[in-house]
Design a protein around this motif. Sequence first.
Motif, PDB file in Angstrom:
ATOM      1  N   ARG A  89      83.622 124.625  20.101  1.00 49.13           N
ATOM      2  CA  ARG A  89      82.578 125.025  19.151  1.00 49.13           C
ATOM      3  C   ARG A  89      81.176 124.830  19.727  1.00 49.13           C
ATOM      4  NH1 ARG A  89      82.318 124.016  12.536  1.00 49.13           N
ATOM      5  NH2 ARG A  89      80.460 125.307  12.288  1.00 49.13           N
ATOM      6  N   GLU A 148      80.627 122.472   8.153  1.00 47.39           N
ATOM      7  CA  GLU A 148      79.521 123.405   7.941  1.00 47.39           C
ATOM      8  C   GLU A 148      78.603 123.356   9.161  1.00 47.39           C
ATOM      9  OE1 GLU A 148      79.221 125.463   5.509  1.00 47.39           O
ATOM     10  OE2 GLU A 148      80.841 124.729   4.227  1.00 47.39           O
ATOM     11  N   GLN A 149      77.952 124.454   9.469  1.00 45.84           N
ATOM     12  CA  GLN A 149      77.132 124.524  10.674  1.00 45.84           C
ATOM     13  C   GLN A 149      76.040 123.451  10.685  1.00 45.84           C
ATOM     14  OE1 GLN A 149      77.743 126.049  13.364  1.00 45.84           O
ATOM     15  NE2 GLN A 149      75.840 125.557  14.455  1.00 45.84           N
TER      16      GLN A 149
END
Length: 318
Positions: free
Chosen positions: A92, A65-66
């Motif tokens: 990322r 999750e971010q």
Amino acid sequence: MQQPTFDDVLDAAARIAPHAHVTPVLRSRSIDALAGCSLYFKAEHLQRVGAFKFRGACNAVWALEQAQAVHGVVTHSSGNHGAALALAALSRGIPCHVVAPSNAVPAKLAAIAGYGAALHRCEPTLAAREAACATMQQHTGATLVHPYEDPRVIAGQGTAVLELLAASGPLDVVVVPVGGGGLAAGTALALAGRAPGTRLVLAEPAGADDAARSLAAGRRITDIVPDTVCDGLRAAIGRPNSGILQAAGVEVVTVDDQAALDAMRLVWQRMKQLIEPSAAVTLAAVLAAPDRFAGQRVGVILSGGNADLAALVRMDAE
């Protein structure tokens, strides 16, 4: 975390598709003749970072999750997993910390640093590696991505055999190397879901045969001090991996270092492919146990190509 399933392998395949290579499946008529069977070599040494490890690392990084991802990731690794996690984190745009033992191969450490990870050195013991990772987690809030016990990593590694089956068609057996067991466990899950009639054989260095002993005993045996040129296979088999492999009823073939080096040179000479000793154990196992594979269609995972060429040249000279 829960143990991964075949569905997790399928999810991983979709998640890593924009980032990982679909590596080729190679053939060699001359090696087929030597082995007495039809070999389908899955060329994971041509994967990004030069090893299958990118699959699991990429899946783990992009599954975050971010809110977790912004704090980065941390792992301990002798080389290939560290480089894979560093590149996945770079893709990322998040921080990556890699704890590496003092006896790690210099070329692999250079790759880790080259992908932008922060390197942290420690003593060459599992306890030292885990303690250093715990310290980094406390200081940074980074998520631990274990090199072979993380279920996201295991699922990601299983994607290699999905591609192999898609390219080769039905196989009688698949042979994979085993160290910590992430690739082996992921392969077992993928075969159970996609090709349940295909046997899984693990290839292991005789000087680091904890997987063979553990599976024979029905419990993890971890008091072995590894002594093998196959630096990527020195880790003790992981807890979830051992359970998955025990349930799958896998076979294990152990080979000595000379057999692995001979198989490595054979691939270099006949196929013109640069693989490392840890990858060559799979072909070495096929050549060492011909009765197990005679006349069959055999998938062989060539797991990596990050050979320490200077060390191998010195060994040849001795």
